[in-house]
Design an enzyme around this catalytic site. Structure first.
Site, PDB file in Angstrom:
ATOM      1  N   ASN A   1      39.101  40.259  37.820  1.00 47.06           N
ATOM      2  CA  ASN A   1      40.198  40.049  38.771  1.00 47.06           C
ATOM      3  C   ASN A   1      41.506  40.156  37.985  1.00 47.06           C
ATOM      4  O   ASN A   1      41.879  39.235  37.274  1.00 47.06           O
ATOM      5  CB  ASN A   1      40.059  38.663  39.420  1.00 47.06           C
ATOM      6  CG  ASN A   1      41.241  38.354  40.327  1.00 47.06           C
ATOM      7  OD1 ASN A   1      42.059  39.226  40.644  1.00 47.06           O
ATOM      8  ND2 ASN A   1      41.335  37.101  40.755  1.00 47.06           N
TER       9      ASN A   1
ATOM     10  N   GLU B   1      44.261  31.357  45.034  1.00 49.27           N
ATOM     11  CA  GLU B   1      45.711  31.643  44.990  1.00 49.27           C
ATOM     12  C   GLU B   1      46.209  32.136  46.348  1.00 49.27           C
ATOM     13  O   GLU B   1      47.367  31.905  46.709  1.00 49.27           O
ATOM     14  CB  GLU B   1      45.994  32.656  43.863  1.00 49.27           C
ATOM     15  CG  GLU B   1      45.864  31.989  42.487  1.00 49.27           C
ATOM     16  CD  GLU B   1      45.396  32.890  41.356  1.00 49.27           C
ATOM     17  OE1 GLU B   1      45.482  34.125  41.482  1.00 49.27           O
ATOM     18  OE2 GLU B   1      44.923  32.343  40.333  1.00 49.27           O
TER      19      GLU B   1
ATOM     20  N   SER C   1      38.027  30.536  34.103  1.00 50.83           N
ATOM     21  CA  SER C   1      38.053  30.537  32.636  1.00 50.83           C
ATOM     22  C   SER C   1      36.737  30.986  32.009  1.00 50.83           C
ATOM     23  O   SER C   1      36.361  30.534  30.931  1.00 50.83           O
ATOM     24  CB  SER C   1      38.478  29.168  32.095  1.00 50.83           C
ATOM     25  OG  SER C   1      39.794  28.852  32.523  1.00 50.83           O
TER      26      SER C   1
END
Ligand code: PGA
Length: 248
Positions: free
Chosen positions: A9, A97, A210
């Site tokens: 991404n 987001e 992460s």
């Protein structure tokens, strides 16, 4: 679940020259033979570039968002049909987001997933709890609510989804869920999918937050983690290729 799926991404990063270099390095560095499925979710401005660069390669093109509408007066939006025209195989829907900065509700996310499916673009449905929700013991409840909205909307097409569990507190923070924490939530999602379709075992459940070259192998070794949705580490060819190699 058959083969694993690793999706990069890029978020709002990139540029023509940098993209070309990154995509060429990925093509050149893909492991020979049975590799995991791989795709990159590029900014929409670069869909055509990614389509051209990746033509004939096993790396799929993904988009980062799609409108729930088919066409019309929706300035700034992209339809699923437009994504399809640019060879887009996957589209992220409900990334945290988008939920956080663009007010996307569970209902809107569900409509987006349906819009993608209607044009043959596979939605990667993102779910995940915030830190406050985790600390309040609401993780299961939140991810189940987010996924339930999509399952309800898409009906018998549920087996065509990809689902990504992305704890919001792990995104871009360097704080990864432990393999055990991630697996526990994936098991909950798998059970929820199983109640909706007998093909639940074939639905790819990705972990995101992460994921990097150092932790990917352990995460991907979990029973219900079928791949990764990789942000920061997908911008560096060497790191992303290490993650792909870990997904064999
Ligand atoms: P990250 O992002 O890998 O940089 O944490 C993951 C994502 O938001 O998809």
């Amino acid at each position: 679940m058959n083969k694993k799926l690793i999706v990069g991404n890029w978020k709002m990063n990139g540029g023509l020259a940098a993209n070309a270099a990154l995509l060429q390095a990925l093509k050149a560095g893909l492991p020979q033979g049975g590799t995991a499925g791989v795709a990159v979710a590029v900014p929409s401005a670069y869909l055509a570039q990614a389509q051209a660069e990746l033509a004939g390669s096993p790396i799929g093109v993904a988009a980062q968002d799609v409108s729930q509408h088919e066409a019309g007066a929706y300035t700034g939006e992209l339809s699923a049909g437009m994504l399809k025209e640019f060879g887009t195989r996957y589209v992220l829907v409900g990334h945290s987001e988008r939920r956080q900065y663009h007010g996307e509700t569970d209902a809107v996310v569900a409509l987006k997933a349906q819009a993608a499916l209607s044009k043959g673009v596979t939605p990667i449905v993102c779910v995940g709890e915030t830190l406050a929700e985790r600390e309040a013991g609401q993780t299961e409840q939140v991810v189940k609510r987010q996924l339930a909205a999509v399952i309800h909307q898409v009906g018998h097409c549920v087996s065509e989804l990809v689902v990504a569990y992305e704890p919001v507190w792990a995104i871009g923070t360097g704080k990864t869920a432990t393999p055990e924490q991630a697996q526990a939530v994936h098991a909950v999602l798998r059970a929820q999918l199983l109640a909706a379709t007998p093909k639940a075992a074939d639905i790819a459940l990705l972990y995101g937050g992460s994921m990097n070259a150092a932790n990917a192998e352990q995460l991907l070794a979990q029973a219900d983690i079928d791949g990764g949705l990789v942000g920061g580490a997908s911008l560096k060819a060497a790191d992303f290729l290490t993650i792909i190699a870990a997904a064999r």
